[in-house]
Motif scaffolding. Structure first.
Motif, mmCIF file in Angstrom:
data_model
loop_
_atom_site.group_PDB
_atom_site.id
_atom_site.type_symbol
_atom_site.label_atom_id
_atom_site.label_comp_id
_atom_site.label_asym_id
_atom_site.label_seq_id
_atom_site.Cartn_x
_atom_site.Cartn_y
_atom_site.Cartn_z
ATOM 1 N N ASN A 126 0.908 -1.597 -0.036
ATOM 2 C CA ASN A 126 1.052 -0.511 -0.063
ATOM 3 C C ASN A 126 1.023 1.458 -0.186
ATOM 4 O O ASN A 126 0.831 2.649 0.485
ATOM 5 N N SER A 128 1.719 4.724 -1.044
ATOM 6 C CA SER A 128 1.017 6.283 -1.768
ATOM 7 C C SER A 128 1.954 7.605 -1.404
ATOM 8 O O SER A 128 2.254 7.241 0.062
ATOM 9 N N LYS A 130 1.824 11.347 -1.789
ATOM 10 C CA LYS A 130 0.590 12.093 -1.255
ATOM 11 C C LYS A 130 1.288 13.123 -1.604
ATOM 12 O O LYS A 130 2.112 13.936 -1.094
ATOM 13 N N ASP A 144 -2.528 11.917 -5.199
ATOM 14 C CA ASP A 144 -2.740 10.382 -4.531
ATOM 15 C C ASP A 144 -2.275 9.315 -5.708
ATOM 16 O O ASP A 144 -2.779 9.054 -6.523
ATOM 17 N N TRP A 146 0.475 6.724 -6.606
ATOM 18 C CA TRP A 146 -0.046 4.870 -6.759
ATOM 19 C C TRP A 146 1.414 4.112 -6.865
ATOM 20 O O TRP A 146 0.513 3.375 -8.346
#
Length: 194
Positions: A126, A128, A130, A144, A146
């Motif tokens: 996960n 990420s 930002k 965001d 990914w």
């Protein structure tokens, strides 16, 4: 407010005085079960967020690793090293105050890397990135990002801020690559190539 996507191209940062980029990740046991899996989750993995400030095509300052205020005036600040990925929210952040950056800085590349030996993107889940408009002390998320879980790489160029005349533009890069762990020159070459 700006909205960022890779497909949308560079966004004007007119009116944005402070920009923050954060990285967060969750530790994982990978394919290990039992006691080894519990130990891997507990120890986590160490990803690093690094801002590479460029003068033309040359890297001249790094924010991250062991350098929290490379300009010495607070214009490019790193929050410090999270070595596990444990905790809520962003694990590491870099904040830029554009007006205080020296005029010789022409761009900043934000890179996340499994930089230290023994760390890897495969030991994190996960992941990420930002991007926040932090003007006026607020933190309004504008992107965001990914990275793919299929990547075998250990570095990701997240975004790039570029000085254009008297203003700045920011583009989402989101490109992965291999960086020799523990090698600052390899890290800087990766950043320059973006």
């Amino acid at each position: 407010m700006i909205t960022l996507t890779k497909e949308g191209g560079p966004a004007d940062l007119d009116g944005v005085t402070h920009l923050s980029i954060g990285v967060s990740w969750d530790p994982t046991a990978g394919s290990s079960g039992g006691v080894l899996g519990k130990l891997r989750r507990k120890s986590g993995t160490d990803l690093d967020l690094i801002a590479v400030a460029l003068q033309g095509g040359d890297p001249v300052r790094l924010a991250g690793l062991d350098s929290l205020d490379p300009m010495g005036n607070g214009s490019l600040l790193h929050s410090g090293d999270n070595q596990t990925g444990h905790g809520d929210g962003d694990d590491e952040t870099v904040t830029v105050e554009f007006a205080r950056l020296p005029d010789v800085i022409t761009s900043i590349v934000f890179v996340a890397a499994a930089y230290k030996k023994g760390s890897s993107f495969q030991k994190a889940r996960n992941i990420s990135f930002k991007v926040y408009d932090a003007t006026g002390g607020s933190s309004e998320q504008v992107a965001d990002i990914w990275p793919s879980l299929l990547s075998q790489d250990n570095g990701c160029a997240v975004a790039k801020a570029v000085r254009v005349g008297g203003s700045w533009k920011l583009e989402v890069v989101n490109e992965t690559g291999k960086i020799k762990q523990g090698d600052e020159h390899a890290l800087m070459r990766f950043a320059v190539s973006k």
